[in-house]
Design an enzyme around this catalytic site. Structure first.
Site, PDB file in Angstrom:
ATOM      1  N   LYS A 198     -32.464   1.229  -2.589  1.00  0.00           N
ATOM      2  CA  LYS A 198     -32.459  -0.175  -3.028  1.00  0.00           C
ATOM      3  C   LYS A 198     -33.577  -0.894  -2.287  1.00  0.00           C
ATOM      4  O   LYS A 198     -33.579  -0.951  -1.055  1.00  0.00           O
ATOM      5  CB  LYS A 198     -31.094  -0.801  -2.706  1.00  0.00           C
ATOM      6  N   HIS A 325     -25.892   2.936 -13.902  1.00  0.00           N
ATOM      7  CA  HIS A 325     -25.969   1.907 -12.874  1.00  0.00           C
ATOM      8  C   HIS A 325     -24.601   1.722 -12.223  1.00  0.00           C
ATOM      9  O   HIS A 325     -23.574   2.012 -12.825  1.00  0.00           O
ATOM     10  CB  HIS A 325     -26.413   0.607 -13.570  1.00  0.00           C
TER      11      HIS A 325
HETATM   12  O1  GKR Z   1     -25.134  -3.706  -4.706  1.00  0.00           O
HETATM   13  O2  GKR Z   1     -26.712  -4.967  -3.932  1.00  0.00           O
HETATM   14  C1  GKR Z   1     -26.260  -4.212  -4.773  1.00  0.00           C
HETATM   15  C2  GKR Z   1     -27.123  -3.815  -5.951  1.00  0.00           C
HETATM   16  O3  GKR Z   1     -28.360  -4.449  -5.893  1.00  0.00           O
HETATM   17  C3  GKR Z   1     -26.423  -4.132  -7.249  1.00  0.00           C
HETATM   18  O4  GKR Z   1     -25.963  -5.435  -7.256  1.00  0.00           O
HETATM   19  C4  GKR Z   1     -27.282  -3.889  -8.442  1.00  0.00           C
HETATM   20  O5  GKR Z   1     -26.633  -4.392  -9.569  1.00  0.00           O
HETATM   21  O6  GKR Z   1     -27.085  -1.594  -7.862  1.00  0.00           O
HETATM   22  C5  GKR Z   1     -27.526  -2.471  -8.758  1.00  0.00           C
HETATM   23  C6  GKR Z   1     -28.860  -2.072  -9.355  1.00  0.00           C
HETATM   24  O7  GKR Z   1     -29.093  -0.897  -9.521  1.00  0.00           O
HETATM   25  O8  GKR Z   1     -29.647  -2.939  -9.723  1.00  0.00           O
HETATM   26 MG    MG Z   2     -30.983  -1.337 -10.613  1.00  0.00          MG
END
Ligand code: GKR
Ligand code: MG
Length: 429
Positions: A198, A325
């Site tokens: 991420k 996702h």
């Molecule tokens: O859990 O912070 C998180 C992610 O950024 C999530 O909110 C996203 O929706 O995992 C997700 C993504 O792949 O964009």
């Molecule tokens: Mg994503």
């Protein structure tokens, strides 16, 4: 004369919606940081024939209101009549143009409100259908084409612990070495065969450095990075060039179909999205512009498992890759994701999951039905979803929801408590 349970209608006689909260770690993303509690709603659909089906969805206040409106609209419908259920939910929500309260934390989303609301009811109905005929949900989706579903190691930059609390067991991950250490631990524990980072948290060059460090430490693991649209088109193209031959796909480097199309023209690797193609009416413009090459499905906002299966066929038709996702979730969601992935022939990549970030003690299902080995979850073969609700655990997590006081996911608000000037406006770089 015995009653043929499978042939009888199973009419919805009651729906219970229970908001729950579970502990979460300070995971960083481009809009802020995860709060100490993550919210979900557990949906139980009960039939006049005495069967109960389970669904899991976002727990934000606006979404809970819509779930309640939908629940009263579907009473009396046979659980086999999912089109009728979808129709009634659309009608109950007609006039609702709001997008608030969907648990996406302020990130760009144009997903369909009605599909998000339908999802947990559809999953619960499939759970009941499976129980009624003694078959797993994967069979209702066309049958499992794999008996294990691969997930990826989902790495996050993170603080050592929530401010004011002790460091958590994962500790800090704020530079490439700490990200590699996080990957080593996660892969050591779960055996994942693919890695996602991420991003969108630090300068893109630092995040590219982390990816190169992962490549060195894990020469054979497919890698991906997802800055959640934090980069401009120019930055995306520059980072794409730096990571050419290193990552299997670049996920949502920039926002919007037009922006993604401009990046796609100039980078070598496929672009993936869970941000610019999040509803069926986004598919046509995205395909027309060749904006994305991989769609990350998610039954929580694509309208449930049946509609997500249909998305798989659409992706195959247009030669698009397909992956999955995830958001912070509990076991009912993992079961549903696993059945869907098992019954999706053209799934081309390991699915995302936030599972390792959850305390194993924090769940609403009876332990044991879902376990990771070699980075995969064995597809449950028991009737329905194959998971059972633990009522004591549900009560405990509901108590935590009531006491915790969080009613909307707000990664940005939480971040601003510690960095008042924090600005998530994209593009950040
Ligand atoms: O859990 O912070 C998180 C992610 O950024 C999530 O909110 C996203 O929706 O995992 C997700 C993504 O792949 O964009
Ligand atoms: Mg994503």
């Amino acid at each position: 004369m015995s009653i043929d349970v499978a042939a009888e209608p199973h009419r919805i006689s009651d729906v219970r919606i229970t908001p729950v909260a579970f502990r979460d770690l300070p995971l960083l993303n481009t809009v802020g940081v995860h709060e100490p509690l993550a919210l979900r709603a557990i949906v139980e659909v009960v039939t006049d024939s005495g069967l109960t089906g389970l669904g899991e969805t976002y727990g934000d206040a606006g979404h809970l209101d819509r779930l309640r409106a939908a629940a009263s609209a579907i009473t009396g419908v046979d659980v086999w009549h999912v089109h009728e259920i979808a129709c009634r939910i659309r009608r109950a929500l007609s006039g609702d143009r709001g997008t608030a309260g969907h648990g996406m934390s302020g990130m760009v989303t144009g997903s369909s409100t009605a599909d998000r609301v339908l999802s947990p009811f559809e999953v619960a109905c499939l759970d009941i259908q499976g129980k009624a005929i003694g078959r797993p949900v994967s069979d209702l989706l066309g049958g499992a084409v794999r008996d294990r579903v691969d997930y990826s190691a989902y790495l996050f930059y993170k603080w050592a612990g929530h401010p004011g609390a002790e460091d958590d067991a994962w500790g800090a991950a704020l530079d490439p070495d700490q990200i590699v250490a996080q990957a080593q631990r996660m892969i050591g524990e779960y055996g994942f065969g693919a890695i996602k980072l991420k991003g969108g948290v630090f300068h893109p060059d630092e995040e590219a450095e982390a990816i190169l460090a992962l490549r060195k430490a894990f020469p054979d693991h497919p890698l991906r990075v997802d800055p959640n649209g934090a980069w401009s088109v120019e930055t995306s193209i520059r980072v794409g060039a730096a990571l050419d031959g290193v990552i299997e796909y670049l996920e949502d480097p920039t926002t919007g179909i037009d922006g993604m199309a401009r990046v796609a023209r100039d980078v070598a690797m496929p672009l993936a999205t869970n941000m610019c193609v999040v509803a069926f009416d986004h598919v046509k413009p995205a395909v027309a512009q060749d904006a994305v090459q991989v769609v990350l499905s998610d039954h929580h906002f694509w309208g449930g498992l049946g509609r997500s299966r249909a998305l798989g066929d659409i992706c195959a038709t247009f030669g698009l890759g397909l992956s999955m996702h995830s958001n912070s979730h509990l076991g009912i969601s993992l079961a549903a994701m696993t059945h869907l992935a098992a019954a999706t022939p053209d799934l081309t990549y390991a699915c995302d999951t936030h599972w390792p970030w959850k305390d194993p003690a924090d769940d609403v299902i009876v332990p044991g039905a879902l376990t990771f080995s070699g980075g995969a979850v064995a597809v449950p073969t028991a009737p329905g979803l194959g998971v059972e609700l633990d009522r004591d655990a549900l009560a405990r997590l509901h108590e935590r929801y009531l006491a915790g006081g969080i009613r909307e996911r707000d990664d940005t608000g939480y971040m601003r408590r510690f960095e008042p000037a924090f600005d998530p406006t994209a593009p950040r770089w």
